[in-house]
Design a protein around this motif. Sequence first.
Motif, PDB file in Angstrom:
ATOM      1  N   ALA A  79       6.878   8.619  -1.816  1.00 33.05           N
ATOM      2  CA  ALA A  79       5.962   7.798  -2.620  1.00 33.05           C
ATOM      3  C   ALA A  79       6.389   6.338  -2.602  1.00 33.05           C
ATOM      4  O   ALA A  79       6.118   5.599  -3.547  1.00 33.05           O
ATOM      5  CB  ALA A  79       5.910   8.318  -4.058  1.00 33.05           C
ATOM      6  N   LEU A 106      -0.349  10.774  -5.364  1.00 33.14           N
ATOM      7  CA  LEU A 106      -0.651   9.548  -4.624  1.00 33.14           C
ATOM      8  C   LEU A 106      -2.146   9.397  -4.388  1.00 33.14           C
ATOM      9  O   LEU A 106      -2.684   8.279  -4.443  1.00 33.14           O
ATOM     10  CB  LEU A 106       0.091   9.553  -3.287  1.00 33.14           C
ATOM     11  CG  LEU A 106       1.623   9.503  -3.361  1.00 33.14           C
ATOM     12  CD1 LEU A 106       2.226   9.543  -1.972  1.00 33.14           C
ATOM     13  CD2 LEU A 106       2.090   8.260  -4.108  1.00 33.14           C
ATOM     14  N   LEU A 161       4.127   3.139  -3.505  1.00 29.76           N
ATOM     15  CA  LEU A 161       3.775   2.665  -4.853  1.00 29.76           C
ATOM     16  C   LEU A 161       4.473   1.356  -5.194  1.00 29.76           C
ATOM     17  O   LEU A 161       3.986   0.573  -6.007  1.00 29.76           O
ATOM     18  CB  LEU A 161       4.154   3.721  -5.895  1.00 29.76           C
ATOM     19  CG  LEU A 161       3.352   5.026  -5.859  1.00 29.76           C
ATOM     20  CD1 LEU A 161       3.916   6.009  -6.876  1.00 29.76           C
ATOM     21  CD2 LEU A 161       1.881   4.752  -6.139  1.00 29.76           C
TER      22      LEU A 161
END
Length: 338
Positions: free
Chosen positions: A199, A165, A202
């Motif tokens: 995550a 990330l 994203l």
Amino acid sequence: MALVGGAVRDALLGHTPLDLDVVVPGGQVEALARASGRPFVFHPAFGNATLTLPDGRTADLVQARREHYPVPGGNPVPAPGTLDDDLRRRDFSVNALALQVSPSGEVTLRDTTGGLNDLEARVLRPLHGRSFEDDPSRLVRAARVGARLELRAHPELLAQVPAALALAPQTPRLWAELKLLLQEPRPGQAAAQLADWGAGGLLPDPALLLALDRLRDEGQIIPDTAYAAALLHAAPDPAALARLLTLGERPGALLARALSDTFFPPGTPERTLRALLRPDAYAGLTGKDVLALGVPPGRAVGAALAHLAALRRAGHLRSPDEERAALKAFVATEGRQD
């Protein structure tokens, strides 16, 4: 030579291999491609060639190589290597399996990284502790493969998510992988996988993509552009996301049609998306409906439909029955004016 990667993994799982990668020792790739008699494209930067097979699929002939990453998230620098070197440079252990073919035709399974055990355990494990720092796009590839094959993340994979990330903004390959995610059989599952791994930033909330997954599982035809349109709808900045993923104009145009009041038949992407994005929407009256309710053919039909569309946009109509009532009032008013 050796068949490597996803083709071996999928065959061991009982799936039909789609991507064929063949590792060729030495510098024989271009000569082997020519000897095959198949159309091919040679890629001199890495010494690879892509062949077009008779059934339309492609096969990549790959020169056995080692790689190192001078800059985290940057492009790797290749160097000639052995088959084992080539397997160790890959992303996950389940993708580092090889079926090696000897000159005599004997085939042996080569597993130098423990991939077979991980495949049996249904686990995705990076090959080393800096895998996602070298190539952050491997995080998204893990979500794609994990969702498609129902593989769970190894603790080592989860430990590397922050590194991926941190480098995501400067890794164009990661955004290319996110675009490929929309072409998976269940994009929503892959997006949800990313969210579960920490995550989720994203991509926007995967709820809409998961809803499309369910419709696709039920047998509805859901094109990739519908997933992209749903993604744009959930994004805080749709234009920026469209640029990052190089989506082009079609998803945005589809989204605009789905959010409009234009009539679309059942089963169309526009109608499917509208049901998800505007659950209070309904199918408005059509020109045929207006004629059946007594409006004379010609300009009067267009005027009646425009009047109903204006009332829908203003939020005054919530059902076909209310449209019929509004249409009768409109016709009566027009009749008095005549």
